[in-house]
Design a protein around this motif. Structure first.
Motif, mmCIF file in Angstrom:
data_model
loop_
_atom_site.group_PDB
_atom_site.id
_atom_site.type_symbol
_atom_site.label_atom_id
_atom_site.label_comp_id
_atom_site.label_asym_id
_atom_site.label_seq_id
_atom_site.Cartn_x
_atom_site.Cartn_y
_atom_site.Cartn_z
ATOM 1 N N LEU A 44 0.830 -1.204 0.000
ATOM 2 C CA LEU A 44 0.000 0.000 0.000
ATOM 3 C C LEU A 44 0.866 1.257 0.000
ATOM 4 N N VAL A 45 0.592 2.156 -0.930
ATOM 5 C CA VAL A 45 1.254 3.462 -0.973
ATOM 6 C C VAL A 45 0.174 4.523 -1.145
ATOM 7 N N PHE A 46 0.084 5.434 -0.170
ATOM 8 C CA PHE A 46 -0.936 6.477 -0.224
ATOM 9 C C PHE A 46 -0.272 7.830 -0.330
ATOM 10 N N ASN A 47 -0.605 8.571 -1.372
ATOM 11 C CA ASN A 47 -0.104 9.925 -1.570
ATOM 12 C C ASN A 47 -1.094 10.894 -0.937
ATOM 13 N N GLU A 48 -0.682 11.506 0.160
ATOM 14 C CA GLU A 48 -1.602 12.370 0.895
ATOM 15 C C GLU A 48 -1.928 13.650 0.138
ATOM 16 N N THR A 49 -1.079 14.033 -0.806
ATOM 17 C CA THR A 49 -1.335 15.242 -1.588
ATOM 18 C C THR A 49 -2.363 14.980 -2.685
ATOM 19 N N SER A 50 -2.136 13.936 -3.470
ATOM 20 C CA SER A 50 -3.041 13.626 -4.579
ATOM 21 C C SER A 50 -4.177 12.703 -4.184
ATOM 22 N N TYR A 56 -1.290 -3.661 -4.199
ATOM 23 C CA TYR A 56 -1.172 -4.931 -4.902
ATOM 24 C C TYR A 56 -1.949 -5.993 -4.119
ATOM 25 N N TYR A 57 -2.466 -6.968 -4.845
ATOM 26 C CA TYR A 57 -3.211 -8.031 -4.180
ATOM 27 C C TYR A 57 -2.865 -9.369 -4.812
ATOM 28 N N ASN A 58 -3.113 -10.431 -4.078
ATOM 29 C CA ASN A 58 -2.836 -11.788 -4.543
ATOM 30 C C ASN A 58 -4.081 -12.632 -4.317
ATOM 31 N N VAL A 59 -4.743 -13.011 -5.405
ATOM 32 C CA VAL A 59 -5.962 -13.814 -5.340
ATOM 33 C C VAL A 59 -5.844 -14.983 -6.322
ATOM 34 N N SER A 60 -6.607 -16.028 -6.068
ATOM 35 C CA SER A 60 -6.589 -17.179 -6.977
ATOM 36 C C SER A 60 -7.896 -17.945 -6.863
ATOM 37 N N HIS A 90 -10.258 -8.060 -12.979
ATOM 38 C CA HIS A 90 -9.041 -8.662 -12.440
ATOM 39 C C HIS A 90 -7.977 -8.705 -13.523
ATOM 40 N N GLY A 91 -6.900 -7.935 -13.335
ATOM 41 C CA GLY A 91 -5.838 -7.892 -14.329
ATOM 42 C C GLY A 91 -4.684 -8.798 -13.957
ATOM 43 N N GLU A 92 -3.814 -9.027 -14.913
ATOM 44 C CA GLU A 92 -2.698 -9.939 -14.682
ATOM 45 C C GLU A 92 -1.662 -9.352 -13.734
ATOM 46 N N HIS A 93 -1.646 -8.027 -13.567
ATOM 47 C CA HIS A 93 -0.664 -7.407 -12.673
ATOM 48 C C HIS A 93 -1.165 -7.319 -11.229
ATOM 49 N N SER A 94 -2.434 -7.613 -11.012
ATOM 50 C CA SER A 94 -3.023 -7.604 -9.659
ATOM 51 C C SER A 94 -2.703 -6.308 -8.923
ATOM 52 N N GLN A 95 -2.951 -5.184 -9.582
ATOM 53 C CA GLN A 95 -2.683 -3.870 -9.013
ATOM 54 C C GLN A 95 -3.909 -2.987 -9.175
ATOM 55 N N LEU A 96 -4.157 -2.155 -8.131
ATOM 56 C CA LEU A 96 -5.230 -1.168 -8.210
ATOM 57 C C LEU A 96 -4.660 0.209 -7.897
ATOM 58 N N ARG A 97 -5.156 1.218 -8.587
ATOM 59 C CA ARG A 97 -4.809 2.618 -8.326
ATOM 60 C C ARG A 97 -6.127 3.381 -8.205
ATOM 61 N N VAL A 98 -6.401 3.860 -6.976
ATOM 62 C CA VAL A 98 -7.703 4.440 -6.692
ATOM 63 C C VAL A 98 -7.515 5.761 -5.946
ATOM 64 N N PHE A 99 -8.281 6.764 -6.320
ATOM 65 C CA PHE A 99 -8.306 8.021 -5.574
ATOM 66 C C PHE A 99 -9.340 7.897 -4.459
ATOM 67 N N VAL A 100 -8.897 8.083 -3.231
ATOM 68 C CA VAL A 100 -9.772 7.892 -2.073
ATOM 69 C C VAL A 100 -9.569 9.027 -1.074
ATOM 70 N N GLY A 101 -10.560 9.245 -0.246
ATOM 71 C CA GLY A 101 -10.452 10.214 0.838
ATOM 72 C C GLY A 101 -10.364 9.486 2.168
#
Length: 328
Positions: A44-50, A56-60, A90-101
């Motif tokens: 998990l990486v959260f950018n407090e400015t943006s 990343y996640y691991n599912v099967s 579900h993508g092959e890279h198992s990554q999400l990029r989401v803007f959240v508050g």
């Protein structure tokens, strides 16, 4: 298990018999009764400015495979109060990029729900929440000495330094379990014992180190909070002086009259002594330990204030002809 569908088309010929065309379905039909597995949510990486959160996640799913994932954020691992379920392929890279508050001071648990191709679901979460806190902890008290809550002004050991602490706190994100401690010749520096990792909740620590006689040494503790980006506070003790030499000078006399040394006493119910001249340039005199000796037998030790210059032990009984004295 895999199952295959077969379709037969039969026409309506009455004379000579019906004609049949058989088509075998080449793609198997899979019966899947086992939900997918969520092995972990990490990185998990959260950018407090943006406000961009990357994870990343691991599912099967060994049956029908993972089709989609749902993303959410909750105050606990059981709700999505901070960000309701949002569905992603579900993508092959198992990554999400989401803007959240994410509000300050609220544990934000990142949650993920895996969905397979028969719409069975399994939910998982990150190992720890994202906790935003933009204020440092409140500094507590740092003491010299190993006993909790007690602060020493002088120590006689020059090969060990001990310190203890309490009352550090942070109302928003709590105190991290790891702190950093050290010893210096001035407040806030670590020129005697370098900055070392210690357990905050153990509340005390001792270091094996060579200390300098007649020199004040300061204990310093750096404590961080439990925020996503931790902030820290540093506090120091008021210092402790190392004194490895005993008190000097002084003379002890028999009798209650200051400056006069008795050779004989008429009193059978007490042993008297008076003294002067004791001094200590480093840690001064804080008191005297006095015990009476009658006919070579040592009696209980009595503590006498540092301002006193005489003492009477009235707990003894001296018989005629017996020799008595007081020892310091």
């Amino acid at each position: 298990d895999d199952y295959y569908l077969t379709v037969q088309a039969i026409n309506n010929v009455d004379i000579g018999g019906s004609l049949v065309t058989t088509v075998g379905h080449s793609t198997p039909l899979i019966v899947d009764t086992v939900p997918p597995f969520v092995h972990g949510v990490h990185g998990l990486v959260f950018n407090e400015t943006s406000t961009l959160l990357t994870l990343y996640y691991n599912v099967s799913d060994t049956g029908s495979g993972v089709r989609e994932v749902d993303f959410g954020i909750g105050r606990t691992i059981h709700d999505n109060d901070l960000h309701h379920w949002t569905r992603y392929g579900h993508g092959e890279h198992s990554q999400l990029r989401v803007f959240v508050g994410i509000p300050d001071g609220v544990p934000a648990w990142v949650r993920l729900r895996a969905i397979d191709n028969v719409y069975l679901m399994t939910t998982g979460n990150a190992k720890k929440p994202i906790l935003l806190d933009h204020t440092p902890p409140i500094a507590g008290l740092v003491y010299d000495g190993k006993h909790s809550g007690f602060d020493l002004a002088f120590v006689a050991d020059d090969d060990q330094f001990c310190m203890n602490w309490d009352q550090f706190h942070d109302e928003d994100s709590g105190i991290d379990a790891i702190a950093f401690a050290g010893v210096g010749t001035r407040s806030g520096i670590f020129d005697i014992v370098s900055r070392r990792s210690v357990g905050y909740y153990q509340k005390s620590v001792c270091f094996s180190v060579q200390l300098q006689h007649n020199t004040k040494h300061f204990a310093t503790l750096e404590v961080s909070n439990g925020a996503y980006k931790p902030l820290s506070v540093v506090a120091s003790s008021d210092g402790v002086v190392v004194d490895v030499t005993p008190a000097e000078g002084g003379r002890v006399r028999d009798g209650s009259s200051l400056g006069i040394d008795w050779a004989y006493s008429y009193d059978e119910t007490a042993v008297y002594s008076n003294w002067d001249g004791f001094f200590d340039n480093e840690s001064s005199i804080v008191g005297y330990e006095v015990h009476s000796v009658v006919s070579g037998k040592s009696l209980d030790v009595q503590l006498v204030d540092s301002l006193a210059q005489s003492h009477a032990d009235v707990s003894v009984h001296v018989q005629h002809g017996e020799r008595s004295e007081e020892r310091f």
